[in-house]
Design an enzyme around this catalytic site. Structure first.
Site, PDB file in Angstrom:
ATOM      1  N   ARG A 142      11.735  32.791  53.165  1.00  0.00           N
ATOM      2  CA  ARG A 142      10.888  31.901  52.355  1.00  0.00           C
ATOM      3  C   ARG A 142      10.191  30.904  53.281  1.00  0.00           C
ATOM      4  NH1 ARG A 142      13.287  27.793  50.584  1.00  0.00           N
ATOM      5  NH2 ARG A 142      15.048  28.837  49.589  1.00  0.00           N
ATOM      6  N   TYR A 153     -13.998  27.768  38.800  1.00  0.00           N
ATOM      7  CA  TYR A 153     -13.182  28.928  38.439  1.00  0.00           C
ATOM      8  C   TYR A 153     -12.321  28.595  37.213  1.00  0.00           C
ATOM      9  CZ  TYR A 153      -9.522  32.439  38.709  1.00  0.00           C
ATOM     10  OH  TYR A 153      -8.639  33.430  38.404  1.00  0.00           O
ATOM     11  N   ASP A 166     -13.056  25.680  47.845  1.00  0.00           N
ATOM     12  CA  ASP A 166     -12.584  27.027  47.544  1.00  0.00           C
ATOM     13  C   ASP A 166     -13.624  27.984  48.143  1.00  0.00           C
ATOM     14  OD1 ASP A 166     -12.150  29.529  46.364  1.00  0.00           O
ATOM     15  OD2 ASP A 166     -11.384  28.673  44.500  1.00  0.00           O
ATOM     16  N   LYS A 172      -9.218  38.484  46.592  1.00  0.00           N
ATOM     17  CA  LYS A 172     -10.596  38.935  46.466  1.00  0.00           C
ATOM     18  C   LYS A 172     -11.068  39.582  47.779  1.00  0.00           C
ATOM     19  CE  LYS A 172      -9.837  36.972  42.553  1.00  0.00           C
ATOM     20  NZ  LYS A 172     -10.231  35.601  42.242  1.00  0.00           N
TER      21      LYS A 172
HETATM   22  C1  LIG Z   1      -9.558  34.486  41.621  1.00  0.00           C
HETATM   23  C2  LIG Z   1      -9.920  33.128  42.049  1.00  0.00           C
HETATM   24  C3  LIG Z   1      -8.947  32.123  42.155  1.00  0.00           C
HETATM   25  C4  LIG Z   1      -7.500  32.345  41.780  1.00  0.00           C
HETATM   26  O1  LIG Z   1      -6.866  33.241  42.620  1.00  0.00           O
HETATM   27  P1  LIG Z   1      -5.674  34.246  42.162  1.00  0.00           P
HETATM   28  O2  LIG Z   1      -5.395  34.975  43.402  1.00  0.00           O
HETATM   29  O3  LIG Z   1      -6.211  35.075  41.047  1.00  0.00           O
HETATM   30  O4  LIG Z   1      -4.556  33.373  41.696  1.00  0.00           O
HETATM   31  C5  LIG Z   1      -9.366  30.897  42.625  1.00  0.00           C
HETATM   32  N1  LIG Z   1     -10.654  30.649  42.935  1.00  0.00           N
HETATM   33  C6  LIG Z   1     -11.605  31.587  42.816  1.00  0.00           C
HETATM   34  C7  LIG Z   1     -13.009  31.252  43.178  1.00  0.00           C
HETATM   35  C8  LIG Z   1     -11.277  32.850  42.364  1.00  0.00           C
HETATM   36  O5  LIG Z   1     -12.237  33.768  42.241  1.00  0.00           O
END
Ligand SMILES: *Cc1c(COP(=O)(O)O)cnc(C)c1O
Length: 398
Positions: free
Chosen positions: A46, A99, A171, A196
């Site tokens: 962890r 988001y 982000d 992503k």
């Molecule tokens: C998908 C996404 C998230 C969240 O991520 P997860 O891996 O689904 O928890 C945060 N910010 C953006 C811009 C996203 O597209």
């Protein structure tokens, strides 16, 4: 070292014990110690794991900083940043276009703890300065945004944020470090949904937090271990594999997005196309300045009914209807009913999020196939409508 070379070489020497070219999956929970507390940097998985450590090293290199911490999802990564920095009474400033999951964790979780969420039109003159106060701890932006692909001037937001004594979180999921380097624009913390483009193959869920300043990073690193939302070594290995083609994939995603945006722009039943690479996009000039590519996402408003949108998104040959984005296989999404359904309809309207907005995540397919699939679908919607209208007394085609 150039970007593509880093994705393949950074933090990934051949494995010393066997010479294995590719880093193994260290599937272990614990590590043998020579004497109590005497170990080689690993005592419990962890806290630290060699496969994860390699991936953290590559991601840090790609964003041009020293510190990265991986999490079990993008939202777990966001949660760690919010938990590290928000206390009851503290304020966070977010833009209108954010988001859906970020909106939800703030409004359904952190608001309960007494945190104040100020959602503003961050690109509009004067709004950010008016929203900042001595209580502001964080300003949190995405650029390009999800789902309308708006562009915010990161350097300008960073200056205002720092003047108020707050930290800027960016982000960087949509742009990826290939197309945008938020730390060079003044960001203090970068978060990613690794799920992503970084993972890139729609086969894992993972998140990351990066920081330049060790003092800014430390509370997040502490929470990675203390709250324990870590990714598995196997998932880290998948990301290491995916990252090796990040530059190749992103170039194809971006080329596909551009070809699609241009094709959509001239279609008669498309009202509006959102793609920062189009000169007509309001953020085009800023995007040219702060990005080295316009990204792989395209959104558009269909000039029609919600039923027509539903029929269009449900019947594509190559664009699978699904949540998420950034994989080699194309996806289409109807934000109002899917990714952004957790935002109440009146709120969505206030945010400018139309119910006929369609979001596309072109994969690495050939652009001709993707464009043909979309044009065919739009033509079918237009024909169906004109067929109905042709039976009516008023002539169509005017
Ligand atoms: C998908 C996404 C998230 C969240 O991520 P997860 O891996 O689904 O928890 C945060 N910010 C953006 C811009 C996203 O597209």
């Amino acid at each position: 070292m150039e970007f593509a070379t880093k994705t393949i070489h950074a933090g990934q020497p051949s494995e010393p014990e066997t010479g294995s070219l590719i880093a193994p999956i260290f599937a272990t929970s614990t590590y043998e110690q020579a004497a109590p507390g005497v170990h080689r940097g690993y005592d419990y998985s962890r806290t630290n794991n060699p496969t994860r450590a390699r991936l953290e090293c590559v991601l840090a290199e790609l964003e041009g900083v020293e510190h990265a911490a991986l999490f079990a999802s993008g939202l777990a990564a966001e949660n760690a940043v919010l938990q590290a920095y928000l206390r009851p009474g503290d304020e966070i400033v977010i833009p209108l276009d954010v988001y859906g999951g970020t909106y939800r964790i703030l409004n359904r979780v952190f608001q309960q703890y007494g945190c104040v969420i100020r959602q503003i039109d961050i690109g509009a003159p004067g709004q950010l300065d008016a929203a900042l106060s001595s209580k502001t701890r964080l300003v949190w932006i995405e650029s390009p945004t999800n789902p309308r692909l708006l562009i915010y001037d990161i350097a300008a937001v960073a200056r205002a944020t720092h003047a108020a004594g707050a930290l800027l979180v960016v982000d960087n999921t949509f742009a990826t470090p290939l197309f945008q380097q938020p730390f060079t624009l003044g960001a203090d913390i970068v978060v990613h949904s690794v799920t992503k483009y970084l993972g890139g193959h729609s086969d894992l869920v993972q998140g990351a937090v990066l920081a330049r300043d060790p003092a800014v990073f430390e509370p997040v690193k502490f929470l990675q271990n203390a709250t324990g939302a870590i990714p598995s070594p196997f998932d880290c290995w998948l990301t290491l594999r995916g990252l090796k083609t990040l530059e190749l994939r992103m170039q194809r995603h971006a080329d596909n997005a551009e070809a699609i945006a241009r094709a959509l722009e001239s279609h008669r039943i498309v009202r509006r196309v959102y793609f920062p690479g189009l000169p007509a996009h309001p953020g085009h000039e800023i995007a040219k300045r702060q990005m080295t590519g316009f990204g792989g996402m395209v959104s558009f408003e269909l000039d029609g009914t919600v039923d027509e949108v539903v029929s269009f998104v449900s019947s594509r040959r190559f664009f699978a209807l699904g949540e998420s984005l950034g994989g080699v296989k194309a996806l289409v999404c109807h934000p109002a009913r899917m990714t952004h359904a957790s935002i109440p309809p009146e709120e969505r309207a206030k945010l400018g999020l139309s119910d006929t907005l369609v979001r596309l995540s072109p994969g690495c397919e050939h652009p001709r196939d993707l464009v043909a699939d979309l044009v065919e679908g739009l033509d079918a919607v237009a024909r169906a409508r004109e067929g109905v209208a042709a039976g009516a007394p008023v002539a169509v085609g005017a």
